[in-house]
Design an enzyme around this catalytic site. Structure first.
Site, PDB file in Angstrom:
ATOM      1  N   SER A  81      55.519 -54.091 -14.267  1.00  0.00           N
ATOM      2  CA  SER A  81      55.990 -55.329 -14.893  1.00  0.00           C
ATOM      3  C   SER A  81      54.990 -55.723 -15.970  1.00  0.00           C
ATOM      4  O   SER A  81      53.817 -55.339 -15.903  1.00  0.00           O
ATOM      5  CB  SER A  81      56.073 -56.449 -13.845  1.00  0.00           C
ATOM      6  OG  SER A  81      56.285 -57.709 -14.444  1.00  0.00           O
ATOM      7  N   TYR A  94      51.524 -61.821  -7.319  1.00  0.00           N
ATOM      8  CA  TYR A  94      52.536 -60.888  -7.820  1.00  0.00           C
ATOM      9  C   TYR A  94      51.941 -59.999  -8.900  1.00  0.00           C
ATOM     10  O   TYR A  94      52.124 -58.774  -8.893  1.00  0.00           O
ATOM     11  CB  TYR A  94      53.740 -61.662  -8.371  1.00  0.00           C
ATOM     12  CG  TYR A  94      54.794 -60.774  -8.995  1.00  0.00           C
ATOM     13  CD1 TYR A  94      55.600 -59.963  -8.202  1.00  0.00           C
ATOM     14  CD2 TYR A  94      54.986 -60.751 -10.379  1.00  0.00           C
ATOM     15  CE1 TYR A  94      56.562 -59.145  -8.770  1.00  0.00           C
ATOM     16  CE2 TYR A  94      55.938 -59.939 -10.950  1.00  0.00           C
ATOM     17  CZ  TYR A  94      56.731 -59.135 -10.149  1.00  0.00           C
ATOM     18  OH  TYR A  94      57.678 -58.319 -10.722  1.00  0.00           O
TER      19      TYR A  94
END
Length: 236
Positions: free
Chosen positions: A143, A156
């Site tokens: 990501s 995250y």
């Protein structure tokens, strides 16, 4: 005939969103695809859609990637059904509350189990045979949160930094073995996961899942001597 006819691929997190779209694109190119995720009914629906299209074949295998034995059983079933695995896409991921100050340890553990351990379990299950055959391709979905950290993404982002670091290390470990590694870092994608977490940007149009799938098709259809190490896909 598609560019991936005769190839066999496994896609985790394939019951919706990016994973489901990746499976459809790879099948469109002729690959047989194994769909792995926890939601049995949704997996079955996507597998039926792919099989009805009459391109690559699809097999749905309900799997919790955070469980090592389930991942190993899924890979075994995939090989028994289609043969050696050529492409493994580590797409399964969780995006939960990632603020350190919130102290939601159970949510952090879930992200670590799925985003990091889940990827490692899959890699461990398929890499030995790929090395033995001197061919194969591991795709890790990281990501842009693995490149940049915000005040709400600490944990995250840490898991996605780990996925990216894993990809970078594997590139070096697997150099000259014939096994390729590609790290894909999507920006904001229009998925149920992103909407459920309120991760939207009103200033820019989010990416479609097809945009990520096309990047993967690009990477896996390069000549055997070409290793596309990293692709970052962002909204304009």
């Amino acid at each position: 005939m598609g560019q991936l006819t005769g190839k066999n691929a496994i896609i985790t997190g394939a019951s919706s969103g990016i994973g489901a779209t990746i499976a459809k694109h790879l099948a469109h190119e002729g690959a047989n695809v194994v769909l792995a995720a926890r939601r049995k009914e949704k997996l079955g629906t996507i597998a039926e859609e792919i099989n009805t299209a009459g391109e690559g074949q699809a097999l749905a295998v309900p799997t919790n990637v955070a469980n090592r034995s389930e991942v190993e059983a899924m890979v075994k079933k995939a090989a028994e059904t289609f043969g050696d695995i050529d492409i493994y896409v580590n797409n399964a991921g969780l995006m939960l509350d990632a603020r350190v100050r919130e102290g939601k340890v159970e949510e952090w553990e879930q992200m670590i189990d799925v985003n990091i351990k889940g990827a490692l379990y899959g890699i461990n299950a398929v890499t030995p045979t790929m090395i033995e055959r001197s061919t194969g391709h591991i795709i890790n979905i990281a990501s842009v949160s693995g490149q940049e950290v915000t005040k709400i993404s600490s944990v995250y982002s840490a898991t996605k930094f780990a996925v990216r670091a894993l990809s970078m290390g594997m590139e070096k470990e697997l150099a000259r073995t014939g096994v390729r590694v590609t790290n894909i870092s999507p920006g904001m994608v229009d998925t149920d996961l992103a909407r459920s977490r309120g991760r939207s940007n009103s200033d820019r149009r989010p990416l479609d899942t097809d945009d990520i799938a096309r990047a993967i098709v690009y990477a896996v259809t390069q000549p055997d001597y070409v290793n596309v190490n990293e692709i970052t896909v962002r909204p304009v």
